[in-house]
Design a protein around this motif. Structure first.
Motif, short mmCIF file in Angstrom:
data_model
loop_
_atom_site.label_atom_id
_atom_site.label_comp_id
_atom_site.label_asym_id
_atom_site.label_seq_id
_atom_site.Cartn_x
_atom_site.Cartn_y
_atom_site.Cartn_z
N GLU A 155 -7.97 -3.23 8.10
CA GLU A 155 -6.58 -2.86 7.85
C GLU A 155 -6.19 -1.69 8.76
O GLU A 155 -7.05 -0.96 9.23
CB GLU A 155 -6.40 -2.42 6.39
N PRO A 156 -4.89 -1.50 8.98
CA PRO A 156 -4.47 -0.26 9.61
C PRO A 156 -4.62 0.87 8.59
O PRO A 156 -4.54 0.62 7.38
CB PRO A 156 -2.99 -0.51 9.92
N VAL A 157 -4.84 2.10 9.07
CA VAL A 157 -4.94 3.23 8.14
C VAL A 157 -3.58 3.49 7.47
O VAL A 157 -3.51 3.87 6.31
CB VAL A 157 -5.43 4.50 8.89
N THR B 96 0.37 0.51 -7.49
CA THR B 96 0.17 -0.42 -6.37
C THR B 96 -1.25 -0.28 -5.80
O THR B 96 -1.93 -1.28 -5.56
CB THR B 96 1.22 -0.18 -5.26
N LEU B 97 -1.69 0.97 -5.62
CA LEU B 97 -3.01 1.17 -5.00
C LEU B 97 -4.14 0.70 -5.92
O LEU B 97 -5.08 0.03 -5.49
CB LEU B 97 -3.18 2.66 -4.64
N GLN B 98 -4.00 1.07 -7.23
CA GLN B 98 -5.06 0.71 -8.19
C GLN B 98 -4.99 -0.77 -8.56
O GLN B 98 -5.88 -1.30 -9.22
CB GLN B 98 -4.94 1.55 -9.47
N ALA C 52 -12.19 12.26 3.30
CA ALA C 52 -12.13 11.47 4.54
C ALA C 52 -10.79 10.74 4.66
O ALA C 52 -10.32 10.49 5.77
CB ALA C 52 -13.29 10.49 4.59
N ASP C 53 -10.18 10.41 3.54
CA ASP C 53 -8.85 9.78 3.58
C ASP C 53 -7.86 10.76 4.22
O ASP C 53 -7.09 10.40 5.13
CB ASP C 53 -8.42 9.43 2.14
N ILE C 54 -7.91 12.00 3.78
CA ILE C 54 -6.97 13.00 4.31
C ILE C 54 -7.32 13.33 5.77
O ILE C 54 -6.43 13.36 6.65
CB ILE C 54 -7.03 14.28 3.44
N1 GGG Z 1 -3.09 -0.09 5.14
C1 GGG Z 1 -3.61 0.64 4.08
C2 GGG Z 1 -2.61 1.16 3.10
O1 GGG Z 1 -1.74 0.48 2.62
N2 GGG Z 1 -2.77 2.42 2.81
C3 GGG Z 1 -1.99 3.08 1.84
C4 GGG Z 1 -2.81 4.03 1.04
O2 GGG Z 1 -2.25 4.80 0.29
N3 GGG Z 1 -4.11 3.99 1.16
C5 GGG Z 1 -4.98 4.82 0.44
C6 GGG Z 1 -6.39 4.49 0.79
O3 GGG Z 1 -6.65 3.97 1.88
O4 GGG Z 1 -7.27 4.76 0.00
#
Ligand code: GGG
Length: 359
Positions: free
Chosen positions: A279-281, A86-88, A246-248
């Motif tokens: 976007e929201p985090v 999903t993310l990629q 920075a994500d963490i």
């Molecule tokens: N609203 C952002 C979202 O869906 N974040 C889920 C996520 O896993 N994001 C990883 C990232 O921001 O790199």
């Protein structure tokens, strides 16, 4: 005086619920502002789209978005589809293709919000995290050999370019100068263990810092930074770190300042040649999806960041003020902040307060 083309991808999980409130607030502030309007196009991409088509977005999806002035994004993730798919398949390709290299994640302890860290009062914690957003540990570089055998071999490489590293570090310093206040930039690495990429990052940080003698600097290892964010969050001002770190750290900063439900994020294309994304985090949050429990304020703060980025600073200030008043009054807040209001009630309250600010 402008009409903006807005691409809206509500995405998965609670994404559609919080985006609906963000748009409600955006429409309300536009209606109050002479000449400001948004032509929004909704893109139904994400995990349902994947189930139907085998892709998270169409092959020409990024082309479809590229002429927008901004992208408003909800969340991505599904309990039945691997997270890397999903993310990629949607979020990370967008950040890379649109060169959204500068990710800005503020974390502030607002009046009316309680920190889980004892003894912290409103205003004590006020930081901004600058996340390198298009390379680093999230670059899709690597491979897998001999899968399922005893010789299985997996390589995941980090990519750190001078251009990318300098850009994010310089953006952090520039922000520190604009922001005033503590005038401090903290760089976070793991250069004791990662002797190529992170030593390089430290060197670039030292080089760029010489251009900003008025800014105090600090370099921390990521384990130390994680500890300090919990025990002394008030010490931080501007933090700059790689994509993963920075994500963490921004999730830690969000909970220290009260809730993941309050943390917005701007993904900025510094050249302005492509749309930036807001976007929201937080992610899809399957556990509360469809229950109207999600806090929409992270998305509403992201809408304010988008307005600010578009140069609509007055509208951005009004949205921020109404969201802050909602928090401060504590009458209409969601369960993550100790209240019992629904997602929709919080959106309605922000709209109501926007209206009363104008009267
Ligand atoms: N609203 C952002 C979202 O869906 N974040 C889920 C996520 O896993 N994001 C990883 C990232 O921001 O790199």
């Amino acid at each position: 005086m402008a009409e903006y083309n807005l691409a809206v991808i509500a995405g998965d999980g609670i994404g559609p619920e919080v985006i609906a409130e963000g748009r409600k607030v955006l429409d309300a502030v536009a209606a109050q502002t002479d000449g400001l309007s948004f032509r929004a196009v909704e893109y139904p991409w994400g995990s349902d789209y994947y189930r139907e088509t085998g892709r998270m977005m169409p092959e020409d999806g990024l082309d479809q978005l590229s002429s927008s002035d901004a992208v408003l994004f909800g969340a991505v993730g599904d309990p039945n589809i691997p997270d890397h798919v999903t993310l990629q398949g949607l979020l990370l390709p967008m950040r890379r293709a649109f060169d959204q290299a500068i990710c800005v994640r503020p974390a502030v302890l607002f009046p009316g919000v309680e920190s889980p860290i004892a003894g912290k009062a409103a205003g004590d914690v006020d930081m901004v995290i600058f996340r390198e957003n298009t390379e680093g540990e999230y670059a899709p570089v690597g491979g897998r050999l001999y899968a399922g055998t005893a010789h299985e071999t997996v390589i995941q490489s980090g990519v750190f370019t001078r251009r990318g590293t300098e850009r994010i570090i310089r953006a952090a310093f520039e922000h520190s100068v604009r922001r005033g206040g503590k005038n401090k930039v903290t760089s976070v690495t793991k250069s004791n263990a990662q002797a190529f990429s992170m030593v390089f990052w430290d060197e670039v940080f030292e080089d760029v810092a010489t251009e900003y003698p008025q800014v105090q600097t600090e370099s921390l290892l990521v384990d130390r930074a994680a500890m300090d964010l919990v025990r002394w969050p008030e010490d931080f001002d501007v933090i700059v770190a790689s994509n993963l770190f920075a994500d963490i750290l921004s999730d830690i900063a969000a909970v220290v300042t009260g809730s993941m439900g309050l943390a917005p994020s701007a993904n900025i294309n510094p050249e302005g040649t492509f749309p930036s994304m807001f976007e929201p985090v937080h992610g899809a949050a399957f556990d509360i999806t469809g229950k109207s429990l999600a806090n929409p304020l992270a998305t509403i703060f992201a809408v304010a960041m988008m307005l600010d980025h578009l140069g609509e600073t007055e509208a951005a200030d009004r949205v921020n003020a109404a969201a802050l008043q909602t928090l401060n009054e504590r009458q209409v807040v969601t369960g993550d902040l100790g209240g019992s209001a629904s997602t929709q009630q919080v959106g309605d309250e922000v709209v109501r307060l926007l209206g009363s600010a104008v009267d």
